[in-house]
Motif scaffolding. Structure first.
Motif, PDB file in Angstrom:
ATOM      1  N   LEU A 234     -14.822 101.365 -52.198  1.00 32.12           N
ATOM      2  CA  LEU A 234     -13.659 101.330 -51.323  1.00 32.12           C
ATOM      3  C   LEU A 234     -13.651 100.093 -50.425  1.00 32.12           C
ATOM      4  CD1 LEU A 234     -13.482 105.084 -50.225  1.00 32.12           C
ATOM      5  CD2 LEU A 234     -12.127 103.923 -51.973  1.00 32.12           C
ATOM      6  N   GLN A 235     -14.826  99.530 -50.159  1.00 26.89           N
ATOM      7  CA  GLN A 235     -14.900  98.366 -49.287  1.00 26.89           C
ATOM      8  C   GLN A 235     -14.163  97.192 -49.918  1.00 26.89           C
ATOM      9  OE1 GLN A 235     -16.437  97.888 -46.141  1.00 26.89           O
ATOM     10  NE2 GLN A 235     -15.285  95.995 -46.297  1.00 26.89           N
ATOM     11  N   GLY A 236     -13.254  96.589 -49.177  1.00 31.90           N
ATOM     12  CA  GLY A 236     -12.516  95.457 -49.695  1.00 31.90           C
ATOM     13  C   GLY A 236     -13.395  94.222 -49.852  1.00 31.90           C
ATOM     14  N   LYS A 237     -12.845  93.201 -50.475  1.00 31.44           N
ATOM     15  CA  LYS A 237     -13.590  91.965 -50.696  1.00 31.44           C
ATOM     16  C   LYS A 237     -13.629  91.080 -49.457  1.00 31.44           C
ATOM     17  CE  LYS A 237     -12.489  91.932 -55.627  1.00 31.44           C
ATOM     18  NZ  LYS A 237     -11.775  91.254 -56.729  1.00 31.44           N
ATOM     19  N   ALA A 238     -12.881  91.442 -48.421  1.00 28.94           N
ATOM     20  CA  ALA A 238     -12.907  90.715 -47.149  1.00 28.94           C
ATOM     21  C   ALA A 238     -13.393  91.660 -46.058  1.00 28.94           C
ATOM     22  CB  ALA A 238     -11.520  90.172 -46.807  1.00 28.94           C
ATOM     23  N   ARG A 239     -14.356  91.196 -45.272  1.00 30.81           N
ATOM     24  CA  ARG A 239     -14.929  92.058 -44.232  1.00 30.81           C
ATOM     25  C   ARG A 239     -15.133  91.259 -42.953  1.00 30.81           C
ATOM     26  NH1 ARG A 239     -20.383  94.015 -42.833  1.00 30.81           N
ATOM     27  NH2 ARG A 239     -21.254  92.443 -44.251  1.00 30.81           N
ATOM     28  N   LEU A 240     -14.685  91.834 -41.838  1.00 35.59           N
ATOM     29  CA  LEU A 240     -14.892  91.209 -40.532  1.00 35.59           C
ATOM     30  C   LEU A 240     -16.306  91.485 -40.045  1.00 35.59           C
ATOM     31  CD1 LEU A 240     -11.636  91.808 -38.436  1.00 35.59           C
ATOM     32  CD2 LEU A 240     -12.704  89.605 -38.921  1.00 35.59           C
ATOM     33  N   ILE A 241     -16.935  90.463 -39.497  1.00 38.39           N
ATOM     34  CA  ILE A 241     -18.274  90.603 -38.932  1.00 38.39           C
ATOM     35  C   ILE A 241     -18.232  90.108 -37.493  1.00 38.39           C
ATOM     36  CG2 ILE A 241     -20.679  89.882 -39.070  1.00 38.39           C
ATOM     37  CD1 ILE A 241     -20.348  89.530 -42.046  1.00 38.39           C
ATOM     38  N   ASP A 242     -18.574  90.985 -36.562  1.00 42.23           N
ATOM     39  CA  ASP A 242     -18.623  90.613 -35.150  1.00 42.23           C
ATOM     40  C   ASP A 242     -20.063  90.259 -34.815  1.00 42.23           C
ATOM     41  OD1 ASP A 242     -18.333  90.215 -32.496  1.00 42.23           O
ATOM     42  OD2 ASP A 242     -17.585  92.220 -32.000  1.00 42.23           O
ATOM     43  N   ALA A 243     -20.369  88.965 -34.851  1.00 38.34           N
ATOM     44  CA  ALA A 243     -21.742  88.501 -34.628  1.00 38.34           C
ATOM     45  C   ALA A 243     -21.961  88.034 -33.198  1.00 38.34           C
ATOM     46  CB  ALA A 243     -22.078  87.377 -35.605  1.00 38.34           C
ATOM     47  N   GLY A 244     -21.087  88.433 -32.270  1.00 39.07           N
ATOM     48  CA  GLY A 244     -21.248  88.060 -30.872  1.00 39.07           C
ATOM     49  C   GLY A 244     -20.136  87.143 -30.399  1.00 39.07           C
ATOM     50  N   PRO A 245     -20.138  86.783 -29.113  1.00 36.65           N
ATOM     51  CA  PRO A 245     -19.100  85.910 -28.562  1.00 36.65           C
ATOM     52  C   PRO A 245     -19.032  84.581 -29.310  1.00 36.65           C
ATOM     53  CG  PRO A 245     -20.440  86.874 -26.808  1.00 36.65           C
ATOM     54  CD  PRO A 245     -21.119  87.198 -28.093  1.00 36.65           C
ATOM     55  N   ASN A 246     -17.808  84.134 -29.573  1.00 37.40           N
ATOM     56  CA  ASN A 246     -17.565  82.873 -30.278  1.00 37.40           C
ATOM     57  C   ASN A 246     -18.070  82.882 -31.721  1.00 37.40           C
ATOM     58  OD1 ASN A 246     -16.188  81.026 -28.460  1.00 37.40           O
ATOM     59  ND2 ASN A 246     -18.049  81.124 -27.201  1.00 37.40           N
ATOM     60  N   ASN A 247     -18.338  84.066 -32.276  1.00 34.58           N
ATOM     61  CA  ASN A 247     -18.933  84.094 -33.611  1.00 34.58           C
ATOM     62  C   ASN A 247     -18.387  85.240 -34.458  1.00 34.58           C
ATOM     63  OD1 ASN A 247     -20.551  83.039 -35.606  1.00 34.58           O
ATOM     64  ND2 ASN A 247     -22.367  84.188 -34.994  1.00 34.58           N
ATOM     65  N   THR A 248     -17.113  85.564 -34.309  1.00 31.95           N
ATOM     66  CA  THR A 248     -16.489  86.508 -35.229  1.00 31.95           C
ATOM     67  C   THR A 248     -16.284  85.801 -36.566  1.00 31.95           C
ATOM     68  OG1 THR A 248     -15.347  87.571 -33.382  1.00 31.95           O
ATOM     69  CG2 THR A 248     -14.523  88.049 -35.584  1.00 31.95           C
ATOM     70  N   GLN A 249     -16.640  86.477 -37.670  1.00 30.96           N
ATOM     71  CA  GLN A 249     -16.599  85.849 -38.986  1.00 30.96           C
ATOM     72  C   GLN A 249     -15.881  86.748 -39.991  1.00 30.96           C
ATOM     73  OE1 GLN A 249     -20.627  84.966 -40.205  1.00 30.96           O
ATOM     74  NE2 GLN A 249     -21.221  84.247 -38.165  1.00 30.96           N
ATOM     75  N   ILE A 250     -15.482  86.128 -41.102  1.00 27.38           N
ATOM     76  CA  ILE A 250     -14.963  86.869 -42.253  1.00 27.38           C
ATOM     77  C   ILE A 250     -15.932  86.637 -43.402  1.00 27.38           C
ATOM     78  CG2 ILE A 250     -13.060  87.217 -43.866  1.00 27.38           C
ATOM     79  CD1 ILE A 250     -11.200  85.927 -41.812  1.00 27.38           C
ATOM     80  N   GLU A 251     -16.352  87.722 -44.024  1.00 22.91           N
ATOM     81  CA  GLU A 251     -17.196  87.615 -45.212  1.00 22.91           C
ATOM     82  C   GLU A 251     -16.346  87.915 -46.437  1.00 22.91           C
ATOM     83  OE1 GLU A 251     -21.532  89.188 -45.877  1.00 22.91           O
ATOM     84  OE2 GLU A 251     -20.119  90.709 -46.602  1.00 22.91           O
ATOM     85  N   LEU A 252     -16.287  86.959 -47.366  1.00 22.88           N
ATOM     86  CA  LEU A 252     -15.477  87.096 -48.566  1.00 22.88           C
ATOM     87  C   LEU A 252     -16.383  87.216 -49.788  1.00 22.88           C
ATOM     88  CD1 LEU A 252     -12.807  84.311 -47.900  1.00 22.88           C
ATOM     89  CD2 LEU A 252     -12.523  86.774 -47.580  1.00 22.88           C
ATOM     90  N   ARG A 253     -16.158  88.218 -50.587  1.00 22.98           N
ATOM     91  CA  ARG A 253     -16.886  88.356 -51.856  1.00 22.98           C
ATOM     92  C   ARG A 253     -16.046  87.712 -52.961  1.00 22.98           C
ATOM     93  NH1 ARG A 253     -18.173  94.183 -53.112  1.00 22.98           N
ATOM     94  NH2 ARG A 253     -16.193  94.587 -52.082  1.00 22.98           N
ATOM     95  N   LEU A 254     -15.910  86.399 -52.847  1.00 23.34           N
ATOM     96  CA  LEU A 254     -15.110  85.616 -53.779  1.00 23.34           C
ATOM     97  C   LEU A 254     -15.853  84.336 -54.102  1.00 23.34           C
ATOM     98  CD1 LEU A 254     -11.650  85.831 -51.919  1.00 23.34           C
ATOM     99  CD2 LEU A 254     -12.371  87.271 -53.839  1.00 23.34           C
ATOM    100  N   ASP A 255     -15.487  83.698 -55.212  1.00 19.19           N
ATOM    101  CA  ASP A 255     -16.006  82.366 -55.471  1.00 19.19           C
ATOM    102  C   ASP A 255     -15.292  81.382 -54.554  1.00 19.19           C
ATOM    103  OD1 ASP A 255     -13.655  81.008 -57.095  1.00 19.19           O
ATOM    104  OD2 ASP A 255     -13.894  83.019 -57.927  1.00 19.19           O
ATOM    105  N   PHE A 256     -15.860  80.192 -54.399  1.00 21.83           N
ATOM    106  CA  PHE A 256     -15.319  79.249 -53.430  1.00 21.83           C
ATOM    107  C   PHE A 256     -13.894  78.833 -53.763  1.00 21.83           C
ATOM    108  CE2 PHE A 256     -14.400  74.851 -52.238  1.00 21.83           C
ATOM    109  CZ  PHE A 256     -14.437  74.969 -50.858  1.00 21.83           C
ATOM    110  N   GLU A 257     -13.593  78.611 -55.046  1.00 22.11           N
ATOM    111  CA  GLU A 257     -12.263  78.140 -55.416  1.00 22.11           C
ATOM    112  C   GLU A 257     -11.185  79.106 -54.948  1.00 22.11           C
ATOM    113  OE1 GLU A 257     -11.737  75.207 -56.613  1.00 22.11           O
ATOM    114  OE2 GLU A 257     -13.880  74.788 -56.690  1.00 22.11           O
ATOM    115  N   ARG A 258     -11.399  80.389 -55.211  1.00 20.05           N
ATOM    116  CA  ARG A 258     -10.396  81.354 -54.785  1.00 20.05           C
ATOM    117  C   ARG A 258     -10.422  81.540 -53.269  1.00 20.05           C
ATOM    118  NH1 ARG A 258      -9.732  87.843 -56.195  1.00 20.05           N
ATOM    119  NH2 ARG A 258      -8.081  88.155 -54.655  1.00 20.05           N
ATOM    120  N   ALA A 259     -11.617  81.507 -52.665  1.00 24.26           N
ATOM    121  CA  ALA A 259     -11.713  81.675 -51.211  1.00 24.26           C
ATOM    122  C   ALA A 259     -10.928  80.583 -50.486  1.00 24.26           C
ATOM    123  CB  ALA A 259     -13.174  81.661 -50.777  1.00 24.26           C
TER     124      ALA A 259
END
Length: 355
Positions: A234-259
């Motif tokens: 059920l987990q999508g291929k895009a996931r938000l990661i809250d790694a602290g102030p100034n460091n919110t990230q998106i994790e993509l389970r994609l190859d670089f070309e599509r990302a």
């Protein structure tokens, strides 16, 4: 006098209610064995029954195990005294069917879960009178029989892959095509190529499936759901990661070309200005105002002087960093100054506009 009258009336009413309750038990309606009994907890005593046997000659195409019970994995497992709460509904689900393209690649994006899409996906091939020779709803894969091409010795075969979309609640459908001249036996396993042998046939099938799914509006009401296909991650291929102030990230389970393509598209969808980009450096420079809607101010905004010149603009560098089979999307201010609120909002805005 009124109090006495009320007491006199209450007695026969209570007697009538008591009689009704006992009558319900006597008629088999209430009580522990009645059909209006409290059924809470009965599922804990349910037994596993053998699979339904379909008589020979009848079609079992639409028969599924509604509640698939997987095998217990080895090792220690968590035991819940109280079942955990269900996962929250993802608000980014968009009802509709879209064919996405990137170079020679194409796929269908649909705003429904794999469990909702799978039955309709099978129905499509049934409506086209095409037999399915292999299907695995748990893996989201099905293969058609060989389809002869009239007037030639060629025959064609298709493989359909159902995967989770970028966000939970969305799904992606991929089609792969292969052909031969009939030299291999029908039951021989297929070694599928990385890409379709005929992109025109792949595109035609994708377009046909997308039109069929678009016409089936009942898919979003879950009128028919495959519990087996529902076990697809059920987990999508895009996931938000809250790694602290100034460091919110998106994790993509994609190859670089599509990302890279998806990120550029999402930034444009969010009306965020792209100042500069360098694919070889894997960065996109953007100008972000710190608001979720960067469109021009309305009539009253211009009338009372609340124009774009009063909105703080912050230049960010959005970087795509490869980490194994995943892409980490990070953002930092061009000046190096700290802007935790705007950085978090920028990343979340991009994530919300991923399709």
């Amino acid at each position: 006098m009124l109090a006495n009258t009320r007491n006199v009336l209450q007695f026969p009413v209570l007697m009538l209610m008591a009689g009704s309750m006992s009558a319900c038990s006597w008629l088999g309606i209430g009580g522990e064995d009645g059909w209006l009994r409290d059924r809470e907890g009965e599922y804990l005593e349910a037994r596993i029954m053998p699979p339904m046997q379909i008589p020979p000659g009848l079609d079992s195409f639409t028969i599924d195990e509604l509640y698939h019970i997987p095998e217990l994995p080895p090792g220690d497992r968590a035991i819940y005294v109280t079942p955990p709460a269900p996962k929250p509904i993802d608000t980014r689900i968009r009802e509709g069917v879209v064919v996405q393209r990137f170079g020679d690649r194409a796929w269908i994006v649909i705003g429904a879960t794999a469990g909702q899409v799978w039955p309709t996906l099978r129905d499509y091939w049934s409506a086209e009178d095409v037999a399915i020779v292999m299907e695995n709803p748990v893996q989201g894969v099905l293969e058609t029989a060989w389809l002869p091409q009239s007037g030639t010795n060629l025959r064609h075969k298709y493989r359909v892959q159902l995967e989770p979309g970028l966000h939970a609640g969305n799904s992606e459908i991929y089609v792969r095509h292969i052909s031969d001249t009939g030299e291999s036996p029908e039951s021989m396993p297929i070694s599928w190529p990385a890409e379709s042998q005929n992109l025109e046939r792949e595109t035609a099938i994708l377009a046909s499936i997308s039109l069929y799914l678009a016409d089936r509006t009942d898919i979003y009401r879950a009128s028919s759901v495959s519990m087996l296909a529902g076990s697809i991650e059920l987990q999508g291929k895009a996931r938000l990661i809250d790694a602290g102030p100034n460091n919110t990230q998106i994790e993509l389970r994609l190859d670089f070309e599509r990302a890279w393509s998806q990120m550029t598209q999402a930034i444009n969808n969010a009306n965020i200005e792209i100042v500069d980009s360098a694919r070889e450096e894997r960065r996109i420079n953007v100008a972000f105002t710190g608001t979720e809607n960067q469109e021009d101010p309305g009539f009253f905004g211009r009338l009372f002087g609340r124009g774009n010149d009063e909105v703080t603009r912050i230049d960010f560098i959005v970087r795509l960093i490869e980490n194994g089979d995943r892409i980490s999307v990070q953002a930092e201010t061009l000046s190096g100054e700290s802007a935790p609120y705007e950085q978090d909002l920028l990343i979340r805005t991009i994530n919300d506009n991923l399709i």
